[in-house]
Design an enzyme around this catalytic site. Structure first.
Site, PDB file in Angstrom:
ATOM      1  CE  LYS A   1      -2.351  -0.993   3.786  1.00  0.00           C
ATOM      2  NZ  LYS A   1      -1.771  -2.308   4.147  1.00  0.00           N
TER       3      LYS A   1
ATOM      4  NE  ARG B   1      -4.392  -1.114   9.657  1.00  0.00           N
ATOM      5  CZ  ARG B   1      -3.304  -0.539   9.180  1.00  0.00           C
ATOM      6  NH1 ARG B   1      -3.320   0.733   8.847  1.00  0.00           N
ATOM      7  NH2 ARG B   1      -2.196  -1.227   9.014  1.00  0.00           N
TER       8      ARG B   1
ATOM      9  NE  ARG C   1       7.241  -3.271   5.657  1.00  0.00           N
ATOM     10  CZ  ARG C   1       5.940  -3.055   5.553  1.00  0.00           C
ATOM     11  NH1 ARG C   1       5.365  -3.115   4.370  1.00  0.00           N
ATOM     12  NH2 ARG C   1       5.209  -2.780   6.607  1.00  0.00           N
TER      13      ARG C   1
ATOM     14  NE  ARG D   1       6.047  -0.105   9.795  1.00  0.00           N
ATOM     15  CZ  ARG D   1       4.841  -0.218   9.265  1.00  0.00           C
ATOM     16  NH1 ARG D   1       4.604   0.268   8.057  1.00  0.00           N
ATOM     17  NH2 ARG D   1       3.868  -0.799   9.930  1.00  0.00           N
TER      18      ARG D   1
ATOM     19  NE  ARG E   1       2.107  -4.432  11.036  1.00  0.00           N
ATOM     20  CZ  ARG E   1       3.193  -4.238  10.262  1.00  0.00           C
ATOM     21  NH1 ARG E   1       4.368  -4.728  10.611  1.00  0.00           N
ATOM     22  NH2 ARG E   1       3.085  -3.551   9.154  1.00  0.00           N
TER      23      ARG E   1
END
Ligand code: AMP
Length: 225
Positions: free
Chosen positions: A13, A88, A127, A161, A172
């Protein structure tokens, strides 16, 4: 134009919102980015949110709805907004409909980004981003051309992160399937959902995302309001 990107963590996203933002003169509104900024600034909201974010859970609806309302009121410098990571929950989606109606506008469409579940954890855990310019990389899929040096700005500082580790990612994903996935039906019923397979490389997915955005745009021109 108001567009929502919907999909599980790791669907891309943020990456695709950044690309569409540049190409289509839209402003990205990411509640995750806003919350991380509040955490970094050490505000009261940031302190509340950080505990929840580190568990991989969703922060209360009223907090994120308030953040989005503020940004909508600040106006768009471009031709509209891309919402990344909001809504969400169904309550957030209903609040968004309300906030837009109060401002005399409406949601044009939602792009659902589809990815195989097994790919998500690997995508997220690998990432990292440049600490200076925010360019995104991945340990396996998108390394820097020169090891340890950002392709875009030459910086040698990178960040990961705190919630991009396997344990938190699993929470998550649970939060996504329990609370966010029902939005697919919500927007399908409103005739606003366009689905894009986002399993491939960015070079393949990006044109498909542009096509989806243009389809939404032409539909909203045909049937204004
Ligand atoms: P993201 O950067 O979108 O992956 O969001 C990171 C974290 O911020 C999430 O795991 C949640 O804890 C929190 N968050 C971001 N957006 C929302 C939202 N719309 N509703 C609730 N929590 C959110």
């Amino acid at each position: 134009m108001i567009l929502v990107l919907l999909g599980p963590p790791g669907a891309g996203k943020g990456t695709h919102a950044n690309l569409l933002e540049t190409k289509r003169s839209l402003v990205k509104l990411s509640t995750g980015d806003m919350l991380r900024a509040a955490v970094a600034a050490g505000t009261e909201l940031g302190r509340k949110a950080s505990v929840i974010m580190e568990r991989g859970q969703l922060v209360p609806d009223e907090i994120v709805i308030g953040l989005i309302a503020e940004r909508l009121d600040a106006g768009s410098k471009g031709e509209g907004f891309i919402l990344d990571g909001f809504p969400r929950t169904i309550a957030q989606a209903e609040a968004l409909d309300r906030l837009l109606a109060e401002r005399g506008t409406t949601l044009d469409g939602v792009i659902e980004m589809q990815v195989d579940d097994e790919a998500l954890v690997e995508r997220i855990v690998g990432r990292f981003t440049c600490a200076n310019c925010g360019e995104g990389y991945h340990d396996s899929f998108m390394q820097t051309k020169v090891p340890g040096v950002c392709d875009r700005c030459g910086s040698t500082e990178f960040v990961r992160r705190r919630d991009d580790n396997e344990e938190v990612v699993r929470s998550r994903l649970e939060a996504y399937y329990a609370q966010t996935e029902p939005l697919i039906g919500y927007y399908k019923r409103q005739g606003k959902l366009v689905s894009v397979d986002t399993m491939s490389e960015i070079d393949v997915v990006h044109p498909a995302m542009m096509q989806a955005l243009d389809a939404i745009k032409s539909k909203s021109v045909e049937t204004p309001g």
